[in-house]
Design a protein around this motif. Structure first.
Motif, PDB file in Angstrom:
ATOM      1  N   CYS A  51      -4.809 -10.112 -17.378  1.00 40.87           N
ATOM      2  CA  CYS A  51      -5.181  -9.416 -16.150  1.00 40.87           C
ATOM      3  C   CYS A  51      -5.519  -7.996 -16.569  1.00 40.87           C
ATOM      4  O   CYS A  51      -4.754  -7.359 -17.285  1.00 40.87           O
ATOM      5  N   VAL A  52      -6.659  -7.523 -16.142  1.00 34.90           N
ATOM      6  CA  VAL A  52      -7.097  -6.190 -16.543  1.00 34.90           C
ATOM      7  C   VAL A  52      -6.820  -5.196 -15.417  1.00 34.90           C
ATOM      8  O   VAL A  52      -7.047  -5.496 -14.247  1.00 34.90           O
ATOM      9  N   CYS A  53      -6.262  -4.027 -15.781  1.00 36.07           N
ATOM     10  CA  CYS A  53      -6.072  -2.966 -14.801  1.00 36.07           C
ATOM     11  C   CYS A  53      -7.441  -2.520 -14.293  1.00 36.07           C
ATOM     12  O   CYS A  53      -8.398  -2.467 -15.054  1.00 36.07           O
ATOM     13  N   LEU A  54      -7.519  -2.202 -13.042  1.00 33.48           N
ATOM     14  CA  LEU A  54      -8.791  -1.841 -12.428  1.00 33.48           C
ATOM     15  C   LEU A  54      -8.721  -0.458 -11.808  1.00 33.48           C
ATOM     16  O   LEU A  54      -8.719  -0.321 -10.592  1.00 33.48           O
ATOM     17  N   PRO A  55      -8.670   0.581 -12.625  1.00 30.18           N
ATOM     18  CA  PRO A  55      -8.597   1.926 -12.054  1.00 30.18           C
ATOM     19  C   PRO A  55      -9.788   2.187 -11.131  1.00 30.18           C
ATOM     20  O   PRO A  55     -10.933   1.951 -11.485  1.00 30.18           O
ATOM     21  N   GLY A  56      -9.482   2.615  -9.915  1.00 29.22           N
ATOM     22  CA  GLY A  56     -10.538   2.904  -8.955  1.00 29.22           C
ATOM     23  C   GLY A  56     -11.044   1.701  -8.182  1.00 29.22           C
ATOM     24  O   GLY A  56     -11.934   1.829  -7.351  1.00 29.22           O
ATOM     25  N   HIS A  57     -10.494   0.513  -8.454  1.00 29.53           N
ATOM     26  CA  HIS A  57     -10.947  -0.699  -7.769  1.00 29.53           C
ATOM     27  C   HIS A  57      -9.785  -1.417  -7.083  1.00 29.53           C
ATOM     28  O   HIS A  57      -9.816  -2.631  -6.904  1.00 29.53           O
ATOM     29  N   GLU A  58      -8.792  -0.672  -6.702  1.00 32.60           N
ATOM     30  CA  GLU A  58      -7.585  -1.263  -6.142  1.00 32.60           C
ATOM     31  C   GLU A  58      -7.857  -2.148  -4.934  1.00 32.60           C
ATOM     32  O   GLU A  58      -7.219  -3.158  -4.742  1.00 32.60           O
TER      33      GLU A  58
END
Length: 104
Positions: free
Chosen positions: A7-14
């Motif tokens: 699972c990739v962190c999605l900074p700015g795409h919460e």
């Protein structure tokens, strides 16, 4: 070949992940994009084919764009990409002899 799943962190795409369970997986086990794309590149490095259903329309461009935004090299560079169902990919692989196939 062992499976690979991140699972990739999605900074700015919460707000982009609408499924609560999927979002919780990202919160619980999300990995920084630089790590994910480097791991993916290493995982597919020995493959002759990478197969995804609708890969050309969604998966391959999405991964390439996300990797570029994270400052990473294209994880699929030098790998043949196939946009097909798994049965078609198996047929292609069977016709090419000894082929290692990675399914993303």
């Amino acid at each position: 070949m062992p499976s690979w799943n991140r699972c990739v962190c999605l900074p700015g795409h919460e707000g982009d992940i609408r499924d609560a369970a999927a979002w919780q997986r990202v919160l619980d086990s999300g990995v920084e994009p630089e790590i994910v794309w480097s791991e993916l590149a290493a995982y597919v490095a020995g493959a002759d084919l990478v197969v995804a259903y609708n890969g050309s329309g969604r998966d391959f461009p999405l991964v390439r764009d996300a990797a570029a935004r994270a400052g990473c090299h294209d994880p699929f560079a030098g790998t043949m990409l196939v946009d097909a169902l798994i049965d078609l990919a198996k047929d292609l692989a069977a016709g090419r002899g000894n082929v290692e196939m990675v399914v993303v």
